[in-house]
Design a protein around this motif. Sequence first.
Motif, PDB file in Angstrom:
ATOM      1  N   ALA A  12      -7.088   3.962  -4.368  1.00 34.99           N
ATOM      2  CA  ALA A  12      -8.004   3.275  -4.058  1.00 34.99           C
ATOM      3  C   ALA A  12      -8.902   3.781  -2.957  1.00 34.99           C
ATOM      4  O   ALA A  12      -9.945   3.357  -2.843  1.00 34.99           O
ATOM      5  CB  ALA A  12      -7.268   1.985  -3.645  1.00 34.99           C
ATOM      6  N   GLN A  13      -8.523   4.776  -2.328  1.00 38.30           N
ATOM      7  CA  GLN A  13      -9.281   5.021  -1.312  1.00 38.30           C
ATOM      8  C   GLN A  13      -8.783   6.817  -1.003  1.00 38.30           C
ATOM      9  O   GLN A  13      -7.624   6.825  -0.995  1.00 38.30           O
ATOM     10  CB  GLN A  13      -9.045   4.300  -0.027  1.00 38.30           C
ATOM     11  N   THR A  14      -9.713   7.766  -0.351  1.00 32.65           N
ATOM     12  CA  THR A  14      -9.515   8.763   0.125  1.00 32.65           C
ATOM     13  C   THR A  14      -9.965   8.733   1.563  1.00 32.65           C
ATOM     14  O   THR A  14     -11.183   8.661   1.986  1.00 32.65           O
ATOM     15  CB  THR A  14     -10.058   9.707  -0.730  1.00 32.65           C
TER      16      THR A  14
ATOM     17  N   HIS B  59      -4.614   5.136  12.323  1.00 33.91           N
ATOM     18  CA  HIS B  59      -5.354   4.495  11.335  1.00 33.91           C
ATOM     19  C   HIS B  59      -4.865   2.965  11.388  1.00 33.91           C
ATOM     20  O   HIS B  59      -3.747   2.546  11.547  1.00 33.91           O
ATOM     21  CB  HIS B  59      -5.243   4.896   9.871  1.00 33.91           C
TER      22      HIS B  59
ATOM     23  N   ARG C 261      -6.337  -0.605   2.944  1.00 33.31           N
ATOM     24  CA  ARG C 261      -7.251   0.337   3.311  1.00 33.31           C
ATOM     25  C   ARG C 261      -7.039   0.903   4.487  1.00 33.31           C
ATOM     26  O   ARG C 261      -6.548   0.159   5.779  1.00 33.31           O
ATOM     27  CB  ARG C 261      -8.688  -0.118   2.971  1.00 33.31           C
TER      28      ARG C 261
ATOM     29  N   THR D 246      -8.358   2.556   8.195  1.00 35.41           N
ATOM     30  CA  THR D 246      -9.645   2.897   9.041  1.00 35.41           C
ATOM     31  C   THR D 246      -9.283   3.827  10.207  1.00 35.41           C
ATOM     32  O   THR D 246      -8.484   3.405  11.001  1.00 35.41           O
ATOM     33  CB  THR D 246     -10.421   1.804   9.291  1.00 35.41           C
TER      34      THR D 246
ATOM     35  N   THR E 296       0.758  -1.358  -0.002  1.00 38.28           N
ATOM     36  CA  THR E 296       0.126  -0.049   0.013  1.00 38.28           C
ATOM     37  C   THR E 296       0.992   1.213  -0.201  1.00 38.28           C
ATOM     38  O   THR E 296       1.818   1.424   0.614  1.00 38.28           O
ATOM     39  CB  THR E 296      -0.932  -0.090   1.195  1.00 38.28           C
TER      40      THR E 296
ATOM     41  N   ASP F  14      -3.224   1.287  -4.250  1.00 34.17           N
ATOM     42  CA  ASP F  14      -2.803   0.087  -4.470  1.00 34.17           C
ATOM     43  C   ASP F  14      -1.409   0.335  -5.048  1.00 34.17           C
ATOM     44  O   ASP F  14      -0.986   1.253  -5.871  1.00 34.17           O
ATOM     45  CB  ASP F  14      -3.596  -0.619  -5.314  1.00 34.17           C
TER      46      ASP F  14
ATOM     47  N   VAL G 244      -4.940   6.768  -0.372  1.00 36.39           N
ATOM     48  CA  VAL G 244      -4.434   5.265  -0.285  1.00 36.39           C
ATOM     49  C   VAL G 244      -4.200   4.599  -1.582  1.00 36.39           C
ATOM     50  O   VAL G 244      -5.374   4.415  -2.421  1.00 36.39           O
ATOM     51  CB  VAL G 244      -5.229   4.478   0.663  1.00 36.39           C
TER      52      VAL G 244
ATOM     53  N   LEU H  30      -4.307  -0.291   9.283  1.00 31.40           N
ATOM     54  CA  LEU H  30      -4.216  -0.774   7.777  1.00 31.40           C
ATOM     55  C   LEU H  30      -4.541  -2.173   7.654  1.00 31.40           C
ATOM     56  O   LEU H  30      -4.002  -3.192   8.228  1.00 31.40           O
ATOM     57  CB  LEU H  30      -2.743  -0.597   7.359  1.00 31.40           C
TER      58      LEU H  30
END
Length: 325
Positions: free
Chosen positions: A118-120, A165, A171, A173, A96, A111, A109, A167
């Motif tokens: 892949a993610q904000t 966060h 991703r 969180t 990541t 790949d 974030v 991981l």
Amino acid sequence: MSLFFVGAYTADMGGTADGIAALGSLPDGSLELLGTAAAADSPSFLAAHGDLVYAASEATGRIEAYRRAGGFALKRVATAESGGSAPCHVARYGDTVVAACYVDGRLGVLDAQPLALAQTVEGTAGTRSTGPHPAQDASHAHATFALDDTTILSADLGTDELHSHALAGGRLTRTGSLRLPAGTGPRDFLRHPSGLVLVLGELGLTLTALDDRLEVVATVDLAGGEPGDHAAALSTSADGRFVYAGLRGSNRISIIEVDGGVLRPAGWIDAEGDWPRHHLVDGDVMHVAHERSNTVATFRIGENGIPGLISAPIRVSSPIFLLKA
């Protein structure tokens, strides 16, 4: 010979560089400019992973990946959106890639294979107050850091917060936040050999030590800091006894002694250039990149932890970041 890559500002960020430069070490520890490793648009922050070098293209809002191509050359192999505006930090954690975006406070974030957004993760300004400094007008993500294999921290300069966060599956969180004193402006992280996590306060001109539970162990004012300075970059001596921080404005390197969980100011030196944006320690040698004087200065660190200039600084266009290859 050791090889170093230089992140820099090009014309789109008001700089004069052509892209990523390459420097080589000389027998006395000082550096020489080898040439341009790769043409790029303001590759301000660099991160290495195997034979790959990732660059945060601050003006374009993209993350680019380069592969070593022989000698000091780099070949661009991938590019992707960062997920935010003005990415100023990039790091790879396993498979990541995470970008910290300054203007909007987002984390992007990506790949790693293939490189793709892949993610904000949104910043926090608007739900929590920003700090009192004029530079704290909004959420400003400035760096990320791996606390362990599954926990990523991020620093928000605008809101005086450190975010945790989890991981998992490529991703992030968000699991919690630590609020630092108002006006700290957290910018950079460093894992000290003792295991402490050090956090540089760019605006408060402070160094804060945390344990792995993210509890504050100690905080100290940076030696040599003057009103209006902006602190930038952290490094440690080989034995971990001293920590160094750049002071942009007064143009100094602040020296802090670390003794267990105690932080003590140990003095400062002239950084020998204008606007020391970044520095790194390689053995007993410190290299300092000066954005505004277009120079890189090299120092030898004495047994007392005090760096002494080796030779006259060399000319390097708009240097922002130094990465040992």
